[in-house]
Design a protein around this motif. Structure first.
Motif, PDB file in Angstrom:
ATOM      1  N   GLN A   1       0.898  -1.145   0.000  1.00  0.00           N
ATOM      2  CA  GLN A   1       0.000   0.000   0.000  1.00  0.00           C
ATOM      3  C   GLN A   1       0.939   1.198   0.000  1.00  0.00           C
ATOM      4  OE1 GLN A   1      -3.141  -0.146  -0.302  1.00  0.00           O
ATOM      5  NE2 GLN A   1      -3.906  -2.003   0.649  1.00  0.00           N
ATOM      6  N   VAL A   2       0.856   2.060  -0.985  1.00  0.00           N
ATOM      7  CA  VAL A   2       1.777   3.181  -1.123  1.00  0.00           C
ATOM      8  C   VAL A   2       1.151   4.441  -0.521  1.00  0.00           C
ATOM      9  CG1 VAL A   2       3.097   4.598  -2.743  1.00  0.00           C
ATOM     10  CG2 VAL A   2       2.727   2.165  -3.215  1.00  0.00           C
ATOM     11  N   TYR A   3       1.899   5.085   0.368  1.00  0.00           N
ATOM     12  CA  TYR A   3       1.478   6.334   0.987  1.00  0.00           C
ATOM     13  C   TYR A   3       2.496   7.409   0.641  1.00  0.00           C
ATOM     14  CZ  TYR A   3      -1.853   3.740   3.819  1.00  0.00           C
ATOM     15  OH  TYR A   3      -2.905   2.962   4.223  1.00  0.00           O
ATOM     16  N   GLU A   4       2.066   8.659   0.682  1.00  0.00           N
ATOM     17  CA  GLU A   4       3.000   9.760   0.483  1.00  0.00           C
ATOM     18  C   GLU A   4       2.722  10.836   1.524  1.00  0.00           C
ATOM     19  OE1 GLU A   4       2.587  11.421  -3.419  1.00  0.00           O
ATOM     20  OE2 GLU A   4       0.417  11.405  -3.309  1.00  0.00           O
ATOM     21  N   CYS A   5       3.756  11.565   1.865  1.00  0.00           N
ATOM     22  CA  CYS A   5       3.635  12.632   2.850  1.00  0.00           C
ATOM     23  C   CYS A   5       3.272  13.917   2.111  1.00  0.00           C
ATOM     24  CB  CYS A   5       4.950  12.791   3.609  1.00  0.00           C
ATOM     25  SG  CYS A   5       4.827  13.945   4.985  1.00  0.00           S
ATOM     26  N   LYS A   6       2.139  14.502   2.515  1.00  0.00           N
ATOM     27  CA  LYS A   6       1.655  15.735   1.892  1.00  0.00           C
ATOM     28  C   LYS A   6       1.245  16.706   2.991  1.00  0.00           C
ATOM     29  CE  LYS A   6      -0.658  14.135  -2.283  1.00  0.00           C
ATOM     30  NZ  LYS A   6      -1.968  14.112  -2.937  1.00  0.00           N
ATOM     31  N   ALA A   7       1.128  17.967   2.632  1.00  0.00           N
ATOM     32  CA  ALA A   7       0.611  18.950   3.578  1.00  0.00           C
ATOM     33  C   ALA A   7      -0.888  18.706   3.738  1.00  0.00           C
ATOM     34  CB  ALA A   7       0.872  20.359   3.072  1.00  0.00           C
ATOM     35  N   GLY A   8      -1.337  18.605   5.008  1.00  0.00           N
ATOM     36  CA  GLY A   8      -2.753  18.436   5.286  1.00  0.00           C
ATOM     37  C   GLY A   8      -3.480  19.769   5.179  1.00  0.00           C
TER      38      GLY A   8
ATOM     39  N   LYS B   1       0.180  21.080   8.005  1.00  0.00           N
ATOM     40  CA  LYS B   1       1.162  20.178   8.620  1.00  0.00           C
ATOM     41  C   LYS B   1       1.317  18.925   7.762  1.00  0.00           C
ATOM     42  CE  LYS B   1       0.155  21.662  13.318  1.00  0.00           C
ATOM     43  NZ  LYS B   1      -0.339  21.234  14.633  1.00  0.00           N
ATOM     44  N   PRO B   2       2.519  18.337   7.782  1.00  0.00           N
ATOM     45  CA  PRO B   2       2.732  17.102   7.014  1.00  0.00           C
ATOM     46  C   PRO B   2       1.797  15.993   7.487  1.00  0.00           C
ATOM     47  CG  PRO B   2       4.812  17.976   7.802  1.00  0.00           C
ATOM     48  CD  PRO B   2       3.718  18.756   8.476  1.00  0.00           C
ATOM     49  N   SER B   3       1.281  15.234   6.557  1.00  0.00           N
ATOM     50  CA  SER B   3       0.366  14.153   6.868  1.00  0.00           C
ATOM     51  C   SER B   3       0.532  13.041   5.838  1.00  0.00           C
ATOM     52  CB  SER B   3      -1.070  14.688   6.836  1.00  0.00           C
ATOM     53  OG  SER B   3      -1.988  13.667   7.114  1.00  0.00           O
ATOM     54  N   TRP B   4       0.411  11.781   6.283  1.00  0.00           N
ATOM     55  CA  TRP B   4       0.494  10.660   5.350  1.00  0.00           C
ATOM     56  C   TRP B   4      -0.843  10.486   4.660  1.00  0.00           C
ATOM     57  CZ3 TRP B   4       4.934   8.927   3.874  1.00  0.00           C
ATOM     58  CH2 TRP B   4       6.033   8.985   4.734  1.00  0.00           C
ATOM     59  N   ALA B   5      -0.818  10.336   3.341  1.00  0.00           N
ATOM     60  CA  ALA B   5      -2.032  10.142   2.550  1.00  0.00           C
ATOM     61  C   ALA B   5      -1.864   8.909   1.671  1.00  0.00           C
ATOM     62  CB  ALA B   5      -2.296  11.373   1.689  1.00  0.00           C
ATOM     63  N   PHE B   6      -2.896   8.079   1.641  1.00  0.00           N
ATOM     64  CA  PHE B   6      -2.868   6.886   0.791  1.00  0.00           C
ATOM     65  C   PHE B   6      -2.797   7.306  -0.668  1.00  0.00           C
ATOM     66  CE2 PHE B   6      -5.226   3.682  -1.697  1.00  0.00           C
ATOM     67  CZ  PHE B   6      -4.359   2.619  -1.516  1.00  0.00           C
ATOM     68  N   ARG B   7      -1.910   6.670  -1.430  1.00  0.00           N
ATOM     69  CA  ARG B   7      -1.783   6.965  -2.851  1.00  0.00           C
ATOM     70  C   ARG B   7      -2.356   5.843  -3.711  1.00  0.00           C
ATOM     71  NH1 ARG B   7       3.988   8.036  -5.262  1.00  0.00           N
ATOM     72  NH2 ARG B   7       3.821   5.895  -5.963  1.00  0.00           N
ATOM     73  N   GLU B   8      -1.877   4.608  -3.500  1.00  0.00           N
ATOM     74  CA  GLU B   8      -2.342   3.504  -4.341  1.00  0.00           C
ATOM     75  C   GLU B   8      -1.857   2.161  -3.823  1.00  0.00           C
ATOM     76  OE1 GLU B   8      -0.491   3.527  -8.243  1.00  0.00           O
ATOM     77  OE2 GLU B   8       1.312   4.385  -7.383  1.00  0.00           O
TER      78      GLU B   8
ATOM     79  N   ARG C   1      -2.509  -8.494 -11.729  1.00  0.00           N
ATOM     80  CA  ARG C   1      -2.012  -7.439 -10.848  1.00  0.00           C
ATOM     81  C   ARG C   1      -3.180  -6.657 -10.255  1.00  0.00           C
ATOM     82  NH1 ARG C   1      -0.546  -2.299 -13.951  1.00  0.00           N
ATOM     83  NH2 ARG C   1      -1.928  -2.347 -15.747  1.00  0.00           N
ATOM     84  N   HIS C   2      -2.907  -5.998  -9.148  1.00  0.00           N
ATOM     85  CA  HIS C   2      -3.890  -5.162  -8.450  1.00  0.00           C
ATOM     86  C   HIS C   2      -3.304  -3.766  -8.372  1.00  0.00           C
ATOM     87  CE1 HIS C   2      -6.582  -3.552  -5.485  1.00  0.00           C
ATOM     88  NE2 HIS C   2      -5.692  -3.600  -4.515  1.00  0.00           N
ATOM     89  N   TYR C   3      -4.104  -2.754  -8.708  1.00  0.00           N
ATOM     90  CA  TYR C   3      -3.607  -1.379  -8.701  1.00  0.00           C
ATOM     91  C   TYR C   3      -4.759  -0.417  -8.455  1.00  0.00           C
ATOM     92  CZ  TYR C   3      -5.098  -1.856 -13.606  1.00  0.00           C
ATOM     93  OH  TYR C   3      -5.803  -2.105 -14.754  1.00  0.00           O
ATOM     94  N   ALA C   4      -4.458   0.877  -8.492  1.00  0.00           N
ATOM     95  CA  ALA C   4      -5.454   1.910  -8.188  1.00  0.00           C
ATOM     96  C   ALA C   4      -6.709   1.724  -9.026  1.00  0.00           C
ATOM     97  CB  ALA C   4      -4.862   3.296  -8.424  1.00  0.00           C
ATOM     98  N   GLY C   5      -7.799   2.089  -8.439  1.00  0.00           N
ATOM     99  CA  GLY C   5      -9.112   1.980  -9.060  1.00  0.00           C
ATOM    100  C   GLY C   5     -10.183   1.790  -7.981  1.00  0.00           C
ATOM    101  N   PRO C   6     -10.107   0.777  -7.156  1.00  0.00           N
ATOM    102  CA  PRO C   6      -9.194  -0.369  -7.185  1.00  0.00           C
ATOM    103  C   PRO C   6      -9.518  -1.304  -8.349  1.00  0.00           C
ATOM    104  CG  PRO C   6     -10.848  -0.719  -5.500  1.00  0.00           C
ATOM    105  CD  PRO C   6     -11.094   0.650  -6.057  1.00  0.00           C
TER     106      PRO C   6
END
Length: 78
Positions: free
Chosen positions: A10-17, A21-28, A42-47
């Motif tokens: 599960q890929v997350y990225e740190c973004k400004a909330g 403030k920095p916050s982790w957000a689910f990407r894909e 394969r399984h990817y975004a969509g889901p």
């Protein structure tokens, strides 16, 4: 019907909330689907779950639940 095992992440990225403030957000999600030890898709975004023959199933999120704790970690802490 196909029953498959998934190996991936599960890929997350740190973004400004919203508060700036920095916050982790689910990407894909990114995963390989396996059956009897062989890659079958394969399984990817969509889901989306896509079979190696090109057929696919696309889902729709109907709910979301926060994690068990509110702890957040910076990359330096991880």
């Amino acid at each position: 019907m196909l029953s498959a095992h998934a190996e991936g992440a599960q890929v997350y990225e740190c973004k400004a909330g919203a508060d700036g403030k920095p916050s982790w957000a689910f990407r894909e999600p990114i995963a390989t689907l396996l059956a009897d030890g062989k890659t079958v898709g394969r399984h990817y975004a969509g889901p989306t779950w896509e079979h190696s023959d090109g057929s696919a199933v696309v889902g729709k999120a109907v709910g979301s639940v926060p994690g068990a704790t509110a702890e957040r970690y910076s990359l330096a802490e991880a």
